[in-house]
Design a protein around this motif. Structure first.
Motif, PDB file in Angstrom:
ATOM      1  N   PHE A  29       0.697  -1.038   0.238  1.00 56.74           N
ATOM      2  CA  PHE A  29       0.303  -0.044   0.393  1.00 56.74           C
ATOM      3  C   PHE A  29       0.980   1.134   0.133  1.00 56.74           C
ATOM      4  O   PHE A  29       1.627   1.036   0.455  1.00 56.74           O
ATOM      5  CB  PHE A  29      -0.793  -0.039   0.883  1.00 56.74           C
ATOM      6  N   GLU A  30       0.107   2.594  -0.878  1.00 57.65           N
ATOM      7  CA  GLU A  30       1.600   3.894  -0.506  1.00 57.65           C
ATOM      8  C   GLU A  30      -0.300   4.538   0.645  1.00 57.65           C
ATOM      9  O   GLU A  30      -1.096   4.487  -0.433  1.00 57.65           O
ATOM     10  CB  GLU A  30       1.411   3.924  -2.125  1.00 57.65           C
ATOM     11  N   THR A  31       0.893   5.345   0.888  1.00 54.83           N
ATOM     12  CA  THR A  31      -0.118   6.158   2.131  1.00 54.83           C
ATOM     13  C   THR A  31      -0.729   7.227   0.718  1.00 54.83           C
ATOM     14  O   THR A  31      -2.176   7.541   1.514  1.00 54.83           O
ATOM     15  CB  THR A  31       0.450   6.931   3.320  1.00 54.83           C
ATOM     16  N   ASP A  32       0.184   7.949  -0.237  1.00 52.32           N
ATOM     17  CA  ASP A  32      -0.821   8.565  -1.417  1.00 52.32           C
ATOM     18  C   ASP A  32      -2.292   8.153  -1.860  1.00 52.32           C
ATOM     19  O   ASP A  32      -2.781   8.709  -1.811  1.00 52.32           O
ATOM     20  CB  ASP A  32      -0.409   8.902  -2.453  1.00 52.32           C
ATOM     21  N   ARG A  38      -8.013   7.866  -6.834  1.00 50.26           N
ATOM     22  CA  ARG A  38      -7.198   7.411  -8.249  1.00 50.26           C
ATOM     23  C   ARG A  38      -8.924   7.299  -9.709  1.00 50.26           C
ATOM     24  O   ARG A  38      -8.736   6.721  -9.703  1.00 50.26           O
ATOM     25  CB  ARG A  38      -5.968   6.868  -8.977  1.00 50.26           C
ATOM     26  N   LYS A  39      -8.757   8.876  -9.844  1.00 50.18           N
ATOM     27  CA  LYS A  39      -9.491   8.382 -11.160  1.00 50.18           C
ATOM     28  C   LYS A  39      -8.638   8.875 -12.751  1.00 50.18           C
ATOM     29  O   LYS A  39      -7.456   9.820 -12.740  1.00 50.18           O
ATOM     30  CB  LYS A  39     -10.527   9.774 -11.186  1.00 50.18           C
ATOM     31  N   PRO A  40      -9.910   8.610 -14.172  1.00 50.00           N
ATOM     32  CA  PRO A  40      -8.559   8.804 -15.741  1.00 50.00           C
ATOM     33  C   PRO A  40      -8.603  10.127 -15.404  1.00 50.00           C
ATOM     34  O   PRO A  40      -7.548  10.167 -15.994  1.00 50.00           O
ATOM     35  CB  PRO A  40      -9.589   7.785 -16.273  1.00 50.00           C
ATOM     36  N   GLY A  41      -9.397  11.149 -14.739  1.00 50.62           N
ATOM     37  CA  GLY A  41      -9.658  12.094 -15.379  1.00 50.62           C
ATOM     38  C   GLY A  41      -9.426  13.346 -14.520  1.00 50.62           C
ATOM     39  O   GLY A  41      -8.625  14.509 -14.612  1.00 50.62           O
ATOM     40  N   GLY A  42      -8.239  12.661 -14.013  1.00 48.93           N
ATOM     41  CA  GLY A  42      -7.671  13.995 -12.458  1.00 48.93           C
ATOM     42  C   GLY A  42      -8.203  12.955 -11.017  1.00 48.93           C
ATOM     43  O   GLY A  42      -9.522  12.573 -11.159  1.00 48.93           O
ATOM     44  N   ASP A  43      -7.451  13.031 -10.032  1.00 44.75           N
ATOM     45  CA  ASP A  43      -7.329  12.500  -9.094  1.00 44.75           C
ATOM     46  C   ASP A  43      -8.230  13.461  -8.049  1.00 44.75           C
ATOM     47  O   ASP A  43      -8.527  14.609  -8.155  1.00 44.75           O
ATOM     48  CB  ASP A  43      -5.958  12.638  -7.604  1.00 44.75           C
ATOM     49  N   ALA A  44      -8.857  12.547  -7.493  1.00 47.91           N
ATOM     50  CA  ALA A  44      -9.916  13.604  -6.250  1.00 47.91           C
ATOM     51  C   ALA A  44      -8.980  12.974  -4.773  1.00 47.91           C
ATOM     52  O   ALA A  44      -9.269  11.871  -4.622  1.00 47.91           O
ATOM     53  CB  ALA A  44     -11.290  13.124  -5.971  1.00 47.91           C
ATOM     54  N   ARG A  45      -9.783  14.096  -3.728  1.00 46.69           N
ATOM     55  CA  ARG A  45      -9.268  13.501  -2.395  1.00 46.69           C
ATOM     56  C   ARG A  45     -10.193  13.103  -2.168  1.00 46.69           C
ATOM     57  O   ARG A  45     -11.431  13.620  -1.656  1.00 46.69           O
ATOM     58  CB  ARG A  45      -8.912  15.483  -1.826  1.00 46.69           C
ATOM     59  N   ASN A  46      -9.673  11.821  -0.729  1.00 49.68           N
ATOM     60  CA  ASN A  46     -10.582  11.478  -0.376  1.00 49.68           C
ATOM     61  C   ASN A  46     -10.761  12.385   0.809  1.00 49.68           C
ATOM     62  O   ASN A  46     -10.254  12.831   1.617  1.00 49.68           O
ATOM     63  CB  ASN A  46      -9.740   9.800   0.247  1.00 49.68           C
ATOM     64  N   SER A  47     -12.220  12.069   1.672  1.00 48.76           N
ATOM     65  CA  SER A  47     -12.326  12.623   2.825  1.00 48.76           C
ATOM     66  C   SER A  47     -11.776  12.226   4.528  1.00 48.76           C
ATOM     67  O   SER A  47     -10.855  11.319   3.518  1.00 48.76           O
ATOM     68  CB  SER A  47     -14.097  12.364   3.556  1.00 48.76           C
ATOM     69  N   GLU A  48     -11.722  12.958   5.080  1.00 49.00           N
ATOM     70  CA  GLU A  48     -10.221  12.173   6.228  1.00 49.00           C
ATOM     71  C   GLU A  48     -11.031  11.024   6.304  1.00 49.00           C
ATOM     72  O   GLU A  48     -10.571   9.957   6.839  1.00 49.00           O
ATOM     73  CB  GLU A  48     -10.377  13.265   7.042  1.00 49.00           C
ATOM     74  N   LYS A 111       5.722   4.024 -15.376  1.00 49.83           N
ATOM     75  CA  LYS A 111       4.220   4.269 -15.451  1.00 49.83           C
ATOM     76  C   LYS A 111       4.454   5.108 -13.330  1.00 49.83           C
ATOM     77  O   LYS A 111       5.005   4.645 -12.534  1.00 49.83           O
ATOM     78  CB  LYS A 111       3.536   2.576 -14.644  1.00 49.83           C
ATOM     79  N   ALA A 112       3.454   5.904 -13.806  1.00 50.42           N
ATOM     80  CA  ALA A 112       2.794   6.780 -12.482  1.00 50.42           C
ATOM     81  C   ALA A 112       1.405   6.388 -11.740  1.00 50.42           C
ATOM     82  O   ALA A 112       0.641   6.451 -12.362  1.00 50.42           O
ATOM     83  CB  ALA A 112       3.198   7.825 -12.655  1.00 50.42           C
ATOM     84  N   ASN A 113       1.255   6.540 -10.505  1.00 50.70           N
ATOM     85  CA  ASN A 113      -0.031   6.496 -10.276  1.00 50.70           C
ATOM     86  C   ASN A 113      -0.666   7.926 -11.254  1.00 50.70           C
ATOM     87  O   ASN A 113      -1.977   8.295 -11.023  1.00 50.70           O
ATOM     88  CB  ASN A 113      -0.242   6.630  -8.736  1.00 50.70           C
ATOM     89  N   TYR A 114       0.145   8.899 -11.179  1.00 49.50           N
ATOM     90  CA  TYR A 114      -0.908  10.569 -11.416  1.00 49.50           C
ATOM     91  C   TYR A 114      -0.128  10.277 -13.010  1.00 49.50           C
ATOM     92  O   TYR A 114       0.926   9.973 -12.769  1.00 49.50           O
ATOM     93  CB  TYR A 114       0.538  11.069 -10.009  1.00 49.50           C
ATOM     94  N   ARG A 115      -0.875  11.861 -13.400  1.00 46.92           N
ATOM     95  CA  ARG A 115       0.103  12.422 -14.077  1.00 46.92           C
ATOM     96  C   ARG A 115       0.716  13.187 -14.175  1.00 46.92           C
ATOM     97  O   ARG A 115       0.633  14.479 -13.524  1.00 46.92           O
ATOM     98  CB  ARG A 115      -1.916  12.971 -15.083  1.00 46.92           C
ATOM     99  N   GLN A 116       1.990  13.014 -14.761  1.00 50.28           N
ATOM    100  CA  GLN A 116       3.221  13.401 -14.528  1.00 50.28           C
ATOM    101  C   GLN A 116       3.115  14.951 -15.710  1.00 50.28           C
ATOM    102  O   GLN A 116       2.610  14.744 -16.797  1.00 50.28           O
ATOM    103  CB  GLN A 116       4.155  12.742 -15.523  1.00 50.28           C
ATOM    104  N   THR A 117       3.313  16.246 -14.712  1.00 49.92           N
ATOM    105  CA  THR A 117       3.170  17.643 -15.128  1.00 49.92           C
ATOM    106  C   THR A 117       4.521  18.454 -14.446  1.00 49.92           C
ATOM    107  O   THR A 117       5.341  17.647 -13.518  1.00 49.92           O
ATOM    108  CB  THR A 117       2.093  18.256 -15.398  1.00 49.92           C
ATOM    109  N   LEU A 118       4.607  19.001 -15.072  1.00 49.36           N
ATOM    110  CA  LEU A 118       5.509  20.194 -15.066  1.00 49.36           C
ATOM    111  C   LEU A 118       5.488  20.703 -13.872  1.00 49.36           C
ATOM    112  O   LEU A 118       6.281  21.069 -13.048  1.00 49.36           O
ATOM    113  CB  LEU A 118       6.214  21.304 -15.747  1.00 49.36           C
ATOM    114  N   ARG A 119       3.840  21.253 -13.646  1.00 52.84           N
ATOM    115  CA  ARG A 119       3.520  21.779 -12.536  1.00 52.84           C
ATOM    116  C   ARG A 119       3.976  21.103 -11.225  1.00 52.84           C
ATOM    117  O   ARG A 119       4.635  21.686  -9.943  1.00 52.84           O
ATOM    118  CB  ARG A 119       2.384  22.051 -12.182  1.00 52.84           C
TER     119      ARG A 119
END
Length: 167
Positions: A29-32, A38-48, A111-119
C-alpha cells in the motif's frame, strides 16, 4: 510480516516496497492512495473519514508493506509494524532521482499513479525540501518510540545490506 517504509519523494520507498511485497508475497500500500482516489480524469482527495477507514482496513491485515511520507494519521501503522525502514538519503540524491523519474515517466518508460506534469515535477523539489526541514525531524522524534524495530538507511550500501528475502 508488517513493514512500514518512510522517506521523502525520491528516496526509493516505492521501489523497496515493491521488492519487499514481492519477496514476502504480501499486499503493498502507498499512503498517497489512501489520501487520493485515482481517477482517469484526475485524482480527487478522499475525505479524512474515508482515508482513515481505508488505512485502518490495511493495517488490520495480517501482513503488509506500507510506504509513504504521511505523519500523524498513519501512527497506527508504525505501532503495528514489525519492521520500520526510514530511507534517509541526502537531498541531492533524492533531487537527482526526482529528475530521473520525471524523464522516465515523460518518455513513458516508467508508470506513475498520477499524470506527470511540469507543475508536479517542480512541486516535488519543494516537497523534498519540506521533508528535510520539517518532516524528517518529526519522524525521527516519533521513531524514538520504535527504535528496536527501526532501521535508518542513509546510503546505497546500507540499502543493499537490508535483508528483504523470500520467506
Amino acid at each position: 510480516m508488517r513493514m512500514y517504509i518512510i522517506g521523502s519523494v525520491g528516496s526509493g520507498k516505492t521501489t523497496l516496497a515493491k521488492k519487499a511485497a514481492l519477496a514476502y508475497r504480501i499486499p503493498r500500500f502507498e499512503t498517497d492512495n489512501f489520501v487520493w482516489e485515482r481517477k482517469p480524469g484526475g485524482d480527487a482527495r478522499n475525505s479524512e473519514e474515508k482515508r482513515n477507514k481505508l488505512f485502518q482496513e490495511a493495517v488490520e491485515l495480517p501482513e503488509w508493506v506500507i510506504e509513504g511520507v504521511h505523519i500523524g494519521w498513519t501512527d497506527k501503522g508504525l505501532e503495528k509494524a514489525d519492521r520500520i525502514v526510514f530511507l534517509d538519503f541526502p537531498p541531492r540524491t533524492r533531487t537527482w532521482r526526482i529528475i530521473k523519474r520525471y524523464i522516465k515517466q515523460t518518455l513513458m518508460l516508467e508508470k506513475a499513479n498520477y499524470r506527470q506534469t511540469l507543475r508536479i515535477f517542480f512541486k516535488m523539489f519543494g516537497w523534498n525540501r519540506y521533508f528535510e526541514e520539517t518532516m524528517k525531524p518529526e519522524f525521527l522524534e516519533k521513531l524514538q518510540h520504535y527504535q528496536a524495530k527501526t532501521t535508518i538507511v542513509k546510503t546505497q550500501a546500507e540499502l543493499q545490506a537490508l535483508k528483504v528475502e523470500n520467506k
